[in-house]
Design a protein around this motif. Structure first.
Motif, mmCIF file in Angstrom:
data_model
loop_
_atom_site.group_PDB
_atom_site.id
_atom_site.type_symbol
_atom_site.label_atom_id
_atom_site.label_comp_id
_atom_site.label_asym_id
_atom_site.label_seq_id
_atom_site.Cartn_x
_atom_site.Cartn_y
_atom_site.Cartn_z
ATOM 1 N N THR A 161 0.817 -1.228 0.000
ATOM 2 C CA THR A 161 0.000 0.000 0.000
ATOM 3 C C THR A 161 0.844 1.269 0.000
ATOM 4 O O THR A 161 0.379 2.331 0.401
ATOM 5 N N LEU A 162 2.090 1.169 -0.464
ATOM 6 C CA LEU A 162 2.958 2.337 -0.540
ATOM 7 C C LEU A 162 2.893 3.007 -1.909
ATOM 8 O O LEU A 162 3.383 4.123 -2.084
ATOM 9 N N LEU A 163 2.305 2.326 -2.863
ATOM 10 C CA LEU A 163 2.226 2.823 -4.234
ATOM 11 C C LEU A 163 0.855 2.474 -4.801
ATOM 12 O O LEU A 163 0.410 1.333 -4.665
ATOM 13 N N GLN A 164 0.205 3.434 -5.409
ATOM 14 C CA GLN A 164 -1.112 3.191 -5.988
ATOM 15 C C GLN A 164 -0.967 2.609 -7.396
ATOM 16 O O GLN A 164 -0.188 3.127 -8.200
ATOM 17 N N PRO A 165 -1.708 1.561 -7.731
ATOM 18 C CA PRO A 165 -1.647 1.026 -9.100
ATOM 19 C C PRO A 165 -2.361 1.959 -10.079
ATOM 20 O O PRO A 165 -3.274 2.695 -9.691
ATOM 21 N N THR A 166 -1.935 1.917 -11.322
ATOM 22 C CA THR A 166 -2.622 2.676 -12.373
ATOM 23 C C THR A 166 -3.941 2.020 -12.717
ATOM 24 O O THR A 166 -4.934 2.690 -13.018
ATOM 25 N N ALA A 167 -3.939 0.691 -12.693
ATOM 26 C CA ALA A 167 -5.161 -0.075 -12.977
ATOM 27 C C ALA A 167 -5.090 -1.391 -12.227
ATOM 28 O O ALA A 167 -4.027 -1.819 -11.769
ATOM 29 N N GLY A 168 -6.253 -2.042 -12.099
ATOM 30 C CA GLY A 168 -6.315 -3.318 -11.406
ATOM 31 C C GLY A 168 -6.380 -3.158 -9.902
ATOM 32 O O GLY A 168 -6.427 -2.052 -9.361
ATOM 33 N N ASP A 169 -6.333 -4.270 -9.213
ATOM 34 C CA ASP A 169 -6.413 -4.254 -7.756
ATOM 35 C C ASP A 169 -5.724 -5.496 -7.215
ATOM 36 O O ASP A 169 -5.407 -6.441 -7.960
ATOM 37 N N ALA A 170 -5.471 -5.478 -5.929
ATOM 38 C CA ALA A 170 -4.905 -6.642 -5.241
ATOM 39 C C ALA A 170 -5.619 -6.811 -3.914
ATOM 40 O O ALA A 170 -6.139 -5.831 -3.343
ATOM 41 N N PHE A 171 -5.638 -8.046 -3.430
ATOM 42 C CA PHE A 171 -6.357 -8.349 -2.197
ATOM 43 C C PHE A 171 -5.448 -9.144 -1.256
ATOM 44 O O PHE A 171 -4.804 -10.111 -1.671
ATOM 45 N N ILE A 172 -5.400 -8.706 -0.018
ATOM 46 C CA ILE A 172 -4.663 -9.398 1.038
ATOM 47 C C ILE A 172 -5.696 -9.927 2.033
ATOM 48 O O ILE A 172 -6.396 -9.138 2.687
ATOM 49 N N ASN A 173 -5.823 -11.247 2.099
ATOM 50 C CA ASN A 173 -6.837 -11.862 2.963
ATOM 51 C C ASN A 173 -8.220 -11.257 2.730
ATOM 52 O O ASN A 173 -8.967 -10.974 3.671
ATOM 53 N N GLY A 174 -8.531 -11.024 1.461
ATOM 54 C CA GLY A 174 -9.850 -10.526 1.079
ATOM 55 C C GLY A 174 -10.017 -9.025 1.128
ATOM 56 O O GLY A 174 -11.064 -8.498 0.737
ATOM 57 N N LEU A 175 -8.995 -8.302 1.604
ATOM 58 C CA LEU A 175 -9.068 -6.847 1.708
ATOM 59 C C LEU A 175 -8.403 -6.179 0.515
ATOM 60 O O LEU A 175 -7.270 -6.514 0.155
ATOM 61 N N SER A 176 -9.093 -5.230 -0.098
ATOM 62 C CA SER A 176 -8.563 -4.507 -1.248
ATOM 63 C C SER A 176 -7.467 -3.538 -0.819
ATOM 64 O O SER A 176 -7.646 -2.757 0.127
ATOM 65 N N ILE A 177 -6.344 -3.541 -1.528
ATOM 66 C CA ILE A 177 -5.258 -2.615 -1.195
ATOM 67 C C ILE A 177 -5.609 -1.180 -1.560
ATOM 68 O O ILE A 177 -5.040 -0.235 -1.007
ATOM 69 N N THR A 178 -6.538 -0.989 -2.488
ATOM 70 C CA THR A 178 -6.926 0.361 -2.901
ATOM 71 C C THR A 178 -8.055 0.931 -2.055
ATOM 72 O O THR A 178 -8.150 2.136 -1.862
ATOM 73 N N LYS A 179 -8.908 0.070 -1.516
ATOM 74 C CA LYS A 179 -10.074 0.532 -0.758
ATOM 75 C C LYS A 179 -9.929 0.344 0.749
ATOM 76 O O LYS A 179 -10.603 1.023 1.531
ATOM 77 N N ASN A 180 -9.062 -0.592 1.146
ATOM 78 C CA ASN A 180 -8.917 -0.893 2.580
ATOM 79 C C ASN A 180 -7.452 -0.879 2.995
ATOM 80 O O ASN A 180 -6.991 -1.756 3.715
ATOM 81 N N ALA A 181 -6.721 0.137 2.539
ATOM 82 C CA ALA A 181 -5.273 0.178 2.769
ATOM 83 C C ALA A 181 -4.918 0.113 4.250
ATOM 84 O O ALA A 181 -3.983 -0.599 4.650
ATOM 85 N N HIS A 182 -5.650 0.835 5.090
ATOM 86 C CA HIS A 182 -5.332 0.865 6.518
ATOM 87 C C HIS A 182 -5.471 -0.522 7.140
ATOM 88 O O HIS A 182 -4.626 -0.949 7.936
ATOM 89 N N GLU A 183 -6.516 -1.243 6.769
ATOM 90 C CA GLU A 183 -6.722 -2.591 7.292
ATOM 91 C C GLU A 183 -5.703 -3.579 6.737
ATOM 92 O O GLU A 183 -5.268 -4.498 7.436
ATOM 93 N N VAL A 184 -5.317 -3.381 5.469
ATOM 94 C CA VAL A 184 -4.325 -4.252 4.844
ATOM 95 C C VAL A 184 -3.008 -4.185 5.601
ATOM 96 O O VAL A 184 -2.332 -5.196 5.825
ATOM 97 N N ARG A 185 -2.630 -2.970 6.032
ATOM 98 C CA ARG A 185 -1.347 -2.785 6.720
ATOM 99 C C ARG A 185 -1.273 -3.565 8.030
ATOM 100 O O ARG A 185 -0.191 -3.909 8.490
ATOM 101 N N LYS A 186 -2.417 -3.846 8.621
ATOM 102 C CA LYS A 186 -2.441 -4.651 9.847
ATOM 103 C C LYS A 186 -2.211 -6.132 9.547
ATOM 104 O O LYS A 186 -1.816 -6.896 10.425
ATOM 105 N N GLN A 187 -2.458 -6.519 8.287
ATOM 106 C CA GLN A 187 -2.365 -7.923 7.886
ATOM 107 C C GLN A 187 -0.968 -8.320 7.392
ATOM 108 O O GLN A 187 -0.650 -9.494 7.324
ATOM 109 N N ILE A 188 -0.164 -7.314 7.014
ATOM 110 C CA ILE A 188 1.105 -7.618 6.351
ATOM 111 C C ILE A 188 2.317 -7.175 7.164
ATOM 112 O O ILE A 188 2.255 -6.248 7.966
#
Length: 311
Positions: free
Chosen positions: A49-76
């Motif tokens: 979650t340090l860099l925003q993608p130009t397109a597409g998305d990624a999910f960490i344990n079901g959480l979107s890196i673009t929409k749930n960045a704060h929650e993702v950081r707790k998972q990684i």
């Protein structure tokens, strides 16, 4: 679980990452292979979650890196290829600072820090200033920092870069321990041949594109339309080489008389190999061993990226 869908990063007309689709299952180790500039660090920075993608998305344990960045950081737990340490802090103070940053209470940090230092073999350096630690020790301390909040997913960008052989072995053993603890690990490294035994699957990236993905054995099988056979003989190599060169499935014979070896490329199946060996035995050739040369991950990488365009 880590999943990327059409992940793309573009700078002007240049694609640092293009339409990346991959899945890393829970509790597995995924090795990301690629030359410098291939897109590994870009991918890891996006997942962290340090860099925003130009397109597409990624999910960490079901959480979107673009929409749930704060929650993702707790998972990684993220360990970049270049990291900074605070030189005026001792090792335990360094971890205490990051533990507090993640909201851990003083009592929790007091109990956790000795355990983390023991995990990364730095217990004896607990009260050492960080700037007095060797590079390998700093790498392990950075890994402990990434583990301070007990993340389910580890994203490790070149964790063994620049380490001496002993430090590499120590890092590999720590990663094995983390795998046994059920961590999902995404790792890039130029020393993946040493880590092959612990990687459940690998992906090869080149010029921002994922060009191969699967288990080590699956990728090796795809590459080995021609196998390297190595024959060790008792005595002279010339008669052995002459016998094998008459086989239509044999090419590029090389003799190594000083080692009593004959090597060649072979296009046949395993059954064809059995027939070839049987013929050699019937001719009473003095063969001590007849084996297929194993292909390691460096061979895999070189073969897959051979001739690929570079950015």
């Amino acid at each position: 679980m880590i999943e990327t869908i059409g992940l793309t990063k573009k700078y002007g007309s240049f694609y640092a990452l293009q339409d990346l689709n991959l899945t890393v299952e829970d509790g597995t180790v995924f090795g990301f292979v690629g030359a410098n500039g291939a897109g590994k660090s870009t991918t890891f920075s996006i997942l962290a979650t340090l860099l925003q993608p130009t397109a597409g998305d990624a999910f960490i344990n079901g959480l979107s890196i673009t929409k749930n960045a704060h929650e993702v950081r707790k998972q990684i737990g993220y360990m970049p290829d270049f990291f900074g340490v605070y030189d005026q802090l001792k090792a335990n103070e360094y971890l205490d600072f990051y533990g507090a940053s993640y909201g851990l209470k003083p009592k929790e940090r007091e109990q956790l820090i000795p355990q983390l230092l023991e995990l990364v073999n730095l217990s004896q350096k607990r009260y050492e200033y960080v700037d007095l630690l060797s590079r390998g020790m700093k790498q392990r301390l950075c890994l402990a920092r990434a583990l301070i909040h007990d993340p389910k997913v580890l994203i490790l960008d070149e964790p063994a870069s620049g380490l001496d052989p002993r430090a590499r072995v120590e890092m590999r053993e720590i990663l094995k321990e983390l795998k046994s603890m059920g961590k999902t690990i995404l790792i890039s490294s130029h020393i993946l041949p040493e880590l092959a035994e612990m990687c459940d699957s690998i992906g090869v990236i080149d010029a921002g594109k994922l060009i191969a993905q699967g288990s080590v054995s699956e990728i090796q099988a795809k590459l080995q339309s021609e196998k390297v056979l190595r024959i060790k003989v008792a005595g002279e190599t010339a008669p052995i080489a002459k016998f094998f060169e008459n086989d239509p499935l044999v090419s590029q014979i090389a003799e190594k008389p000083e080692k009593n070896l004959v090597e060649f490329l072979y296009r046949g199946s395993e059954e064809d190999q059995m027939i070839l060996l049987h013929k050699a035995i019937m001719q009473q050739l003095p063969i001590l061993s007849f084996a297929e040369e194993e292909t390691d991950l460096e061979d895999v990488f070189m073969a897959i990226t051979k001739g690929a365009e570079t950015p």
